[in-house]
Write an enzyme that holds these catalytic residues in place. Structure first.
Site, mmCIF file in Angstrom:
data_model
loop_
_atom_site.group_PDB
_atom_site.id
_atom_site.type_symbol
_atom_site.label_atom_id
_atom_site.label_comp_id
_atom_site.label_asym_id
_atom_site.label_seq_id
_atom_site.Cartn_x
_atom_site.Cartn_y
_atom_site.Cartn_z
ATOM 1 N N ASP A 163 21.140 23.753 69.587
ATOM 2 C CA ASP A 163 21.641 24.877 70.376
ATOM 3 C C ASP A 163 20.764 25.168 71.587
ATOM 4 O OD1 ASP A 163 19.523 25.775 68.874
ATOM 5 O OD2 ASP A 163 20.477 27.601 68.165
ATOM 6 N N GLY B 146 12.289 30.474 64.051
ATOM 7 C CA GLY B 146 12.432 31.875 64.397
ATOM 8 C C GLY B 146 11.087 32.480 64.721
ATOM 9 N N GLU C 296 2.499 28.305 66.940
ATOM 10 C CA GLU C 296 3.025 28.403 68.294
ATOM 11 C C GLU C 296 2.679 29.787 68.836
ATOM 12 O OE1 GLU C 296 7.230 27.965 70.772
ATOM 13 O OE2 GLU C 296 7.266 28.310 68.618
ATOM 14 N N ASP D 101 11.778 20.358 72.504
ATOM 15 C CA ASP D 101 12.091 21.675 71.961
ATOM 16 C C ASP D 101 13.512 22.081 72.368
ATOM 17 O OD1 ASP D 101 11.710 23.879 70.412
ATOM 18 O OD2 ASP D 101 10.335 24.899 71.757
#
Length: 384
Positions: free
Chosen positions: A27, A185, A215, A304
């Site tokens: 997505d 998330g 991250e 990513d």
């Protein structure tokens, strides 16, 4: 004896080089034109722009905020147009085509099935539609003269409560196009330890999984992902640099966690452009991947979210070549690292390395050497 000239690759050589991608979100890689068309087909009227070029710019600018939370907000629009079977098949097929066109020969693309249920699809229907799209995209790529293999990673969301259900889904579709599990998330406030039942299940089933860690959050998230959850790979893992000290004399001292990650050869799914956008690194030249490569961590290069970062595997390597003077040997090193770390069987990984990746780089290096020899001979002839 003639000194060896570093084989710095051109943009075209980087594009043609056989590359391996382990961290790419379905997505996060849609074509802007596809988003506009799917929005029209489904009646989604909340796009910030309806011109594909302007929409692509909007996604990059909105994601370039320095905040992981703001970065994640952009996915509301892409997920909104990925709610039907046909849309999922199309997006997955185009993903495979785009990656193959960029020289990617193996990719693991991840998505969260639970985010595609608003129009009535079941979790199983989502997985089957995406798998169908990947196979169609592989077929189209072959027809265009490109070779690519794609495995799916099923992602659970940290803030939700369906991790075990998604882990069971990943296991059910294992060997049917799904190669592993992921959890993603916002990291802060949603540690992976909230979903230990999912990870324990996957370990009992001898299945593979990666965890977004290190991250936006620091060393504790990496430690939890490895020691509490048992992750095979670290999604990003860029904050492992916080456990590495560069001394005044240039020597390097590794902390216990950094040493463990290096000694265990735990793969780091590093995404330089994305890390700059979310504030995990200040510049390509300052990105930890430079030091981690020098210290021989199992670092890999990834995209990513190609749409949000306006990137591709080739662009990621172009940035690193410019920042660190990397050669084709370095690009090959990262590619082999990634293939070694893939979630497919060992013999299949080995075949990809020996039959596809190494021969591909050998051909590029031979071409480069021929060009350099021809150029040198021409210069000598001009002055003879």
């Amino acid at each position: 004896m003639t000194s060896q000239i570093p084989n710095t690759p051109s943009s075209e050589q980087i594009r043609r080089a056989p590359k391996v991608l382990l961290h790419d979100h379905l997505d996060g890689g849609l074509r802007p034109g596809t988003i506009v068309e799917l929005a029209q087909e489904t009646g989604y009227s909340s796009l910030p722009e309806t011109d594909p070029d302007k929409l692509g710019i909007w996604f990059r600018e909105a994601a370039d905020s320095g905040s992981l939370e703001r970065y994640l907000e952009t996915f509301a629009h892409t997920c909104a147009v990925m709610q039907t079977r046909d849309a999922l098949v199309r997006v997955a097929a185009e993903c495979a085509e785009d990656l193959a066109e960029d020289g990617v020969v193996y990719a693991e693309v991840r998505y969260a099935p639970e985010q595609h249920l608003e129009a009535g699809l079941t979790l199983e229907e989502v997985v089957e539609a995406v798998n169908e799209g990947f196979r169609e995209g592989e077929r189209r790529a072959r027809e265009s003269g490109h070779r690519i293999r794609i495995g799916a990673l099923l992602t659970a969301m940290r803030h939700a409560a369906r991790a075990l259900e998604i882990a069971e889904l990943a296991n059910r579709y294992r060997d049917l196009g799904v190669v592993g599990f992921d959890i993603a998330g916002a990291e802060a406030g949603f540690p992976p330890t909230r979903h230990l039942d999912a990870f324990e299940y996957l370990k009992r089933e001898n299945n593979h999984f990666t965890i977004h860690a290190g991250e936006a959050f620091g060393l504790p998230s990496i430690w939890q992902a490895l020691q509490w959850c048992g992750a095979d790979r670290l999604g990003h893992g860029v904050r492992i640099i916080d456990d590495i000290q560069v001394l005044e004399d240039g020597s390097v001292k590794l902390g216990r966690l950094a040493s463990y990650v290096r000694d265990k050869r735990i793969p780091l799914e590093m995404c330089p452009s994305s890390n700059l956008q979310t504030g995990a690194a200040d510049s390509y030249a300052a990105h930890p991947i430079g030091l981690l490569r020098r210290l021989h961590f199992r670092a890999t290069v990834n995209t990513d979210n190609r749409l949000m970062s306006g990137t591709s595997m080739s662009r990621e390597f172009e940035h690193l070549v410019e920042a660190f003077d990397y050669t084709l040997d370095d690009v090959q090193w990262f590619s082999v690292n990634a293939m070694k770390s893939a979630f497919i069987p060992f013999d299949e990984r080995l075949a990809m390395i020996n039959d596809v990746i190494k021969p591909g780089y050998a051909e590029l290096k031979s071409e480069w050497l021929f060009q350099q020899t021809a150029s040198t001979s021409g210069s000598v002839g001009d002055h003879a």
